[in-house]
Design a protein around this motif. Structure first.
Motif, short mmCIF file in Angstrom:
data_model
loop_
_atom_site.label_atom_id
_atom_site.label_comp_id
_atom_site.label_asym_id
_atom_site.label_seq_id
_atom_site.Cartn_x
_atom_site.Cartn_y
_atom_site.Cartn_z
N SER A 2 37.75 77.79 27.37
CA SER A 2 36.78 78.57 26.60
C SER A 2 35.48 77.78 26.44
CB SER A 2 37.34 78.92 25.23
OG SER A 2 37.66 77.75 24.50
N ALA A 3 34.40 78.53 26.22
CA ALA A 3 33.09 77.89 26.08
C ALA A 3 32.98 77.17 24.74
CB ALA A 3 31.99 78.94 26.18
N ARG A 28 27.30 74.12 44.60
CA ARG A 28 27.40 74.45 43.17
C ARG A 28 26.27 73.80 42.38
NH1 ARG A 28 32.31 75.41 40.88
NH2 ARG A 28 31.15 75.69 38.95
N TYR A 110 24.09 78.11 32.48
CA TYR A 110 24.96 78.20 33.66
C TYR A 110 26.40 78.36 33.20
CZ TYR A 110 26.81 77.30 38.33
OH TYR A 110 27.46 77.42 39.54
N PRO A 111 26.75 79.52 32.68
CA PRO A 111 28.11 79.74 32.14
C PRO A 111 29.20 79.68 33.19
CG PRO A 111 26.83 81.78 32.14
CD PRO A 111 25.88 80.69 32.47
N SER A 112 28.86 79.78 34.45
CA SER A 112 29.88 79.67 35.50
C SER A 112 30.61 78.34 35.46
CB SER A 112 29.24 79.85 36.88
OG SER A 112 28.74 81.15 37.04
N VAL A 114 31.97 77.12 33.02
CA VAL A 114 33.16 77.29 32.18
C VAL A 114 34.24 78.05 32.93
CG1 VAL A 114 34.07 78.29 30.05
CG2 VAL A 114 31.80 77.24 30.06
N SER A 115 33.86 79.14 33.57
CA SER A 115 34.85 79.97 34.26
C SER A 115 35.33 79.34 35.57
CB SER A 115 34.27 81.36 34.53
OG SER A 115 33.07 81.26 35.28
N GLU A 116 34.46 78.58 36.20
CA GLU A 116 34.82 77.89 37.44
C GLU A 116 34.41 76.42 37.29
OE1 GLU A 116 33.37 79.85 40.98
OE2 GLU A 116 33.11 81.71 39.83
N PRO A 117 35.25 75.64 36.60
CA PRO A 117 34.85 74.27 36.24
C PRO A 117 34.42 73.43 37.44
CG PRO A 117 36.85 74.89 35.08
CD PRO A 117 36.58 75.98 36.07
#
Length: 427
Positions: A2-3, A28, A110-112, A114-117
């Protein structure tokens, strides 16, 4: 995952990323920098690659740039005790509060991540570049993590690049010949951007020169375009394309620092010629006052505990030369730990016969090689060798054996240096 919402949670988020994870490639990082508005374009950059000597060279250069009046960011790896050591501005580690806020800023844009560490190093590089831009540094000294061509730091656009001595390390990622490894390091070269190159083995230099010709890169090569010579009084005399400096006394110890100082001075001279002003007085001050912990670093006395981060055969060769120069005739009692993916054989064959005793210890990392796994190898090289369950027991035994006049040498990995440093002098 989670963020995070607070600086404390942000630091915990970073800690959960795998510190040992390696994923070469820039896709990335470039995508993230675009989302961040390209913070790496808001300052000048000195980008430094190589196998050994990168950190010392960066320390000399960053200290001199600060002495010249610039606001200076310094990004290095790995850290010894706290990750904050990797990101410094004007010689000060980033605070926990600043670090946490920078992580939150990056994740917001850049919330990605979190979803794709990302890897620990990739994400840490983004945070460093964001922080340097946010606080308004003038110039950043940027140390390559691994290789060069596909390293996360290679997303920056440098004013000057440098390549310190190339030797065998990380062969599973970089190749099994000096030419291949040097080619990966030379991946930091950019069209028309000058590159300072230390003296190299012919195969390595040829690989760098091929890359430089293809990109029209001006090369400044040690021994041809610049040099630092040892004088009879122990000082150094530097000769570069335009600079002449006499009476230099590097603050970092060991005969190998002559070369590191020479490369740093050439980098400073190149920066000065390309708009990052550095006086010869500032360059002299940088060489004379730089600090770089964990490299021939002494703590205590009777016995002296000497920490050095040598972790490949070339680093061990430099360490042995320094021991002969600085501690001739004194028995060396070694505390040694190594990670499993290192080529330990050549290191051990060079180092252990020079030691009166060796105490093997595990390291505080999942990559650690258990001492029992190579105890028999060690016994073939030195008769007095013991495997210990932890570093405290190994260090205590080495101190006991060294007595008042011996040297306790802690080496084999920067992980070990960090562990010992935390126990003997703190961060």
């Amino acid at each position: 995952m989670s963020a995070p919402r607070t600086p404390e949670e942000a630091l915990a988020f970073l800690a959960r990323l795998n510190p040992s994870g390696i994923k070469l490639g820039l896709e990335r990082v470039l995508e993230a920098l675009d989302a961040l508005g390209h913070p790496e374009q808001r300052f000048r950059v000195l980008h430094v690659a190589g196998t050994n000597g990168k950190g010392s060279t960066c320390a000399f250069a960053a200290t001199a740039l600060q002495a010249a009046g610039h606001r200076v960011g310094l990004y290095t790896s790995p850290h010894l005790v706290r990750i904050n050591e990797r990101i410094r501005v004007d010689g000060e580690d980033i605070s926990d509060e600043e670090f946490g806020r920078a992580i939150l800023d990056v994740l917001e844009r850049y919330p990605s991540a979190v979803s794709e560490p990302m890897t620990y190093f990739e994400f840490g590089t983004l945070v460093a570049l964001w922080h340097f831009a946010r606080v308004g540094v003038d110039v950043v000294v940027l140390e390559v993590g691994l290789g060069g061509r596909l390293d996360a730091t290679n997303a920056a656009r440098p004013t000057v690049t440098a390549i310190t001595p190339v030797s065998f390390d990380h062969m599973e990622y970089l190749g099994h010949t000096l030419g291949a490894i040097a080619g990966e390091k030379a991946g930091i070269l950019k069209p028309g951007v000058p590159c300072v190159v230390s003296a190299q083995e012919p195969e390595a230099l040829e690989s760098i020169e091929v890359k430089a010709r293809a990109l029209s890169v001006p090369l400044w090569v040690e021994g041809r375009d610049f040099s630092a010579e040892l004088q009879s009084d122990g000082s150094l005399s530097y000769r570069g394309p335009t600079w002449r400096l006499e009476g230099l006394r590097p603050s970092l110890r060991g005969p190998h620092q002559r070369q590191n100082a020479a490369v740093a001075l050439a980098c400073l001279e190149a920066l000065d010629a390309h708009g990052v002003r550095v006086s010869t007085e500032a360059a002299r001050a940088g060489v004379g006052s730089a600090r770089w912990p964990g490299r021939l670093e002494e703590v205590g006395e009777r016995p002296i505990v000497l920490m050095d981060g040598a972790h490949n055969p070339a680093g061990v060769a430099v360490l042995l030369a320094s021991l002969r120069a600085l501690y001739s005739g004194r028995p060396v009692h070694c505390v040694f730990g190594v990670v499993a993916d290192k080529d330990r054989g050549p290191m051990m064959r060079a180092l252990f016969p020079a030691c009166a005793s060796v105490q093997l210890t595990p390291l505080d990392t999942p990559r650690s090689l258990a001492p029992e796994a190579y105890l028999d190898e060690a016994r073939a090289l030195v008769s007095d060798v013991t495997a210990w369950p932890d570093v405290d027991a190994a260090l205590a035994e080495a101190r006991r054996r060294a007595g008042a006049d011996g040297i306790v040498l802690c080496t084999g990995s920067l992980f070990l240096v960090g562990m010992v440093r935390a126990r003997t002098r703190g961060p």
